[in-house]
Scaffold this motif. Structure first.
Motif, PDB file in Angstrom:
ATOM      1  N   LEU A  69    -157.980  -3.108  -4.175  1.00  0.00           N
ATOM      2  CA  LEU A  69    -158.696  -3.364  -2.929  1.00  0.00           C
ATOM      3  C   LEU A  69    -158.479  -2.186  -1.984  1.00  0.00           C
ATOM      4  O   LEU A  69    -157.344  -1.876  -1.613  1.00  0.00           O
ATOM      5  CB  LEU A  69    -158.195  -4.650  -2.258  1.00  0.00           C
ATOM      6  N   GLN A  70    -159.563  -1.538  -1.617  1.00  0.00           N
ATOM      7  CA  GLN A  70    -159.468  -0.383  -0.723  1.00  0.00           C
ATOM      8  C   GLN A  70    -159.093  -0.843   0.681  1.00  0.00           C
ATOM      9  O   GLN A  70    -159.697  -1.768   1.235  1.00  0.00           O
ATOM     10  CB  GLN A  70    -160.799   0.355  -0.689  1.00  0.00           C
ATOM     11  N   TYR A  71    -158.099  -0.193   1.262  1.00  0.00           N
ATOM     12  CA  TYR A  71    -157.611  -0.585   2.584  1.00  0.00           C
ATOM     13  C   TYR A  71    -158.449   0.043   3.692  1.00  0.00           C
ATOM     14  O   TYR A  71    -158.753   1.238   3.656  1.00  0.00           O
ATOM     15  CB  TYR A  71    -156.150  -0.170   2.746  1.00  0.00           C
ATOM     16  N   ILE A  72    -158.803  -0.779   4.701  1.00  0.00           N
ATOM     17  CA  ILE A  72    -159.577  -0.319   5.855  1.00  0.00           C
ATOM     18  C   ILE A  72    -158.719  -0.499   7.111  1.00  0.00           C
ATOM     19  O   ILE A  72    -158.529  -1.632   7.576  1.00  0.00           O
ATOM     20  CB  ILE A  72    -160.891  -1.116   6.020  1.00  0.00           C
ATOM     21  N   PRO A  73    -158.170   0.568   7.686  1.00  0.00           N
ATOM     22  CA  PRO A  73    -157.373   0.425   8.905  1.00  0.00           C
ATOM     23  C   PRO A  73    -158.227   0.004  10.102  1.00  0.00           C
ATOM     24  O   PRO A  73    -159.420   0.311  10.168  1.00  0.00           O
ATOM     25  CB  PRO A  73    -156.806   1.834   9.129  1.00  0.00           C
ATOM     26  N   MET A  74    -157.605  -0.691  11.038  1.00  0.00           N
ATOM     27  CA  MET A  74    -158.273  -1.095  12.275  1.00  0.00           C
ATOM     28  C   MET A  74    -157.387  -0.776  13.474  1.00  0.00           C
ATOM     29  O   MET A  74    -156.176  -0.995  13.437  1.00  0.00           O
ATOM     30  CB  MET A  74    -158.580  -2.600  12.276  1.00  0.00           C
ATOM     31  N   LEU A  75    -158.011  -0.265  14.533  1.00  0.00           N
ATOM     32  CA  LEU A  75    -157.336  -0.158  15.828  1.00  0.00           C
ATOM     33  C   LEU A  75    -157.712  -1.420  16.594  1.00  0.00           C
ATOM     34  O   LEU A  75    -158.796  -1.517  17.150  1.00  0.00           O
ATOM     35  CB  LEU A  75    -157.770   1.099  16.574  1.00  0.00           C
ATOM     36  N   ASN A  89    -152.252   8.950  14.301  1.00  0.00           N
ATOM     37  CA  ASN A  89    -151.147   9.512  13.521  1.00  0.00           C
ATOM     38  C   ASN A  89    -150.863   8.691  12.267  1.00  0.00           C
ATOM     39  O   ASN A  89    -150.543   9.249  11.204  1.00  0.00           O
ATOM     40  CB  ASN A  89    -149.889   9.603  14.386  1.00  0.00           C
ATOM     41  N   ASN A  90    -150.962   7.366  12.368  1.00  0.00           N
ATOM     42  CA  ASN A  90    -150.712   6.521  11.200  1.00  0.00           C
ATOM     43  C   ASN A  90    -151.771   6.705  10.124  1.00  0.00           C
ATOM     44  O   ASN A  90    -151.450   6.741   8.933  1.00  0.00           O
ATOM     45  CB  ASN A  90    -150.628   5.052  11.617  1.00  0.00           C
ATOM     46  N   VAL A  91    -153.020   6.802  10.534  1.00  0.00           N
ATOM     47  CA  VAL A  91    -154.081   7.024   9.551  1.00  0.00           C
ATOM     48  C   VAL A  91    -153.907   8.387   8.891  1.00  0.00           C
ATOM     49  O   VAL A  91    -154.069   8.533   7.671  1.00  0.00           O
ATOM     50  CB  VAL A  91    -155.470   6.897  10.203  1.00  0.00           C
ATOM     51  N   LYS A  92    -153.555   9.393   9.676  1.00  0.00           N
ATOM     52  CA  LYS A  92    -153.302  10.725   9.114  1.00  0.00           C
ATOM     53  C   LYS A  92    -152.158  10.673   8.098  1.00  0.00           C
ATOM     54  O   LYS A  92    -152.222  11.327   7.044  1.00  0.00           O
ATOM     55  CB  LYS A  92    -152.959  11.703  10.238  1.00  0.00           C
ATOM     56  N   SER A  93    -151.131   9.882   8.403  1.00  0.00           N
ATOM     57  CA  SER A  93    -149.993   9.763   7.488  1.00  0.00           C
ATOM     58  C   SER A  93    -150.396   9.074   6.189  1.00  0.00           C
ATOM     59  O   SER A  93    -149.934   9.452   5.103  1.00  0.00           O
ATOM     60  CB  SER A  93    -148.857   8.983   8.159  1.00  0.00           C
ATOM     61  N   LEU A  94    -151.249   8.052   6.297  1.00  0.00           N
ATOM     62  CA  LEU A  94    -151.735   7.378   5.093  1.00  0.00           C
ATOM     63  C   LEU A  94    -152.486   8.352   4.197  1.00  0.00           C
ATOM     64  O   LEU A  94    -152.298   8.380   2.971  1.00  0.00           O
ATOM     65  CB  LEU A  94    -152.649   6.210   5.472  1.00  0.00           C
TER      66      LEU A  94
END
Length: 306
Positions: A69-75, A89-94
């Motif tokens: 399952l592809q992860y989709i980050p949310m703010l 910064n967290n998305v960049k780290s992922l």
């Protein structure tokens, strides 16, 4: 503009799908609960047709297999300060760690201040988007989901105010939609969103028939899933029901799991499986949990019927 009666009638007349169908559009709206450790393997198991998930945050859920399952980050909502860069910064780290991030989602129901809404003004949202979300598209080609407003009239107004405040600096690629009501209302609302933003695709990131009977909930599920699969501009959808019926805040019959953690018919159908015959039952606290949704659903239904 408002959708026409003809559009709604056409949507209602669309043929129902067979209950057991599969679709690459389907994803998981993940809701953490006390049962998560036990129930999580259901969503990414070999019998599941789900292809993506989000969890209202920007850290992948440890119990979900990210290779399936592809992860989709949310703010989700407003950061603690106007200089905060935690989401970015967290998305960049992922990405740096090897996680494939193709999409991110904007704010969750920023026009709502009850029942999970992030209660965020449009100006703050625009400033935060420009600072933390927009650079992800420019730097990594990530596709951006606009703020997911409620299905009430305030949602359209808030979203219009957001894009005005952005002054051309927020390049959303798709519009997330939330809806808790009957299929006629859903069809009307989706039609209006498409009419307002015709150049964007649409994700239905939360939807269910709240507090419906079991038969009505199952009919709603089949109508909506069949319809979403037929619409080219709806590219993703995630049913709101990935939890047990006794902790559901939208009524027990909308849940994909029974109070014992077994797949309901809706849950099995959503995963592309055969009906189970398992009947969901509610808990004593459900009326209080659902009370916050009542005003939003009522306002939305009154609006789309005018």
């Amino acid at each position: 503009m408002r959708t026409t009666t003809t559009f709604v009638i056409a949507a209602l007349a669309a043929p129902l799908a067979l209950a057991q169908t599969t679709s690459s559009k389907r994803g998981l709206c993940y809701v953490n609960s006390t049962y998560s450790n036990t129930d999580d393997p259901i969503w990414d198991g070999g019998g599941s047709d789900l292809t993506w998930y989000y969890n209202y945050g920007y850290t992948p859920t440890s119990g979900i297999d990210g290779t399936k399952l592809q992860y989709i980050p949310m703010l989700w909502g407003p950061p603690p300060s106007n200089t905060d860069m935690t989401f970015y910064n967290n998305v960049k780290s992922l990405i740096a760690s090897g996680t494939q991030i193709k999409y991110v989602l904007g704010f969750n129901e920023p026009d709502g201040c009850i029942s999970g809404g992030s209660c965020m003004d449009a100006q703050t949202a625009a400033e935060t988007w420009i600072r933390e979300i927009e650079p992800l598209k420019k730097e990594h080609g990530i596709l951006l989901g606009a703020p997911a407003v409620t299905g009430s009239p305030t949602g359209f107004t808030w979203l219009q105010n957001f894009f005005t405040a952005c002054a051309g600096n927020c390049s959303a690629d798709f519009i997330p939609v939330h809806w808790y009501g009957n299929f006629e209302g859903l069809a009307s609302h989706v039609g209006q969103v498409n009419g307002t933003y015709p150049n964007m695709t649409m994700w239905i990131t939360e939807y269910a028939l709240a507090e419906g009977s079991l038969a009505d909930s199952q009919t709603f599920y089949n109508q909506s899933a069949n319809w979403f699969d037929s619409l080219s501009y709806v590219t993703h959808y995630s049913y709101f029901g990935a939890f047990r019926s006794d902790v559901s805040n939208v009524g027990p019959n909308a849940a994909m799991l029974t109070q014992k953690g077994q797949l309901t018919d809706i849950g099995a159908w959503y995963l592309g499986q055969k009906a189970t015959g398992n009947t969901p039952k509610g808990g004593a606290a459900q009326v209080a949990k659902f009370a916050g949704w009542a005003a939003v659903v009522l306002a939305a239904m009154m609006w789309v019927m005018t």
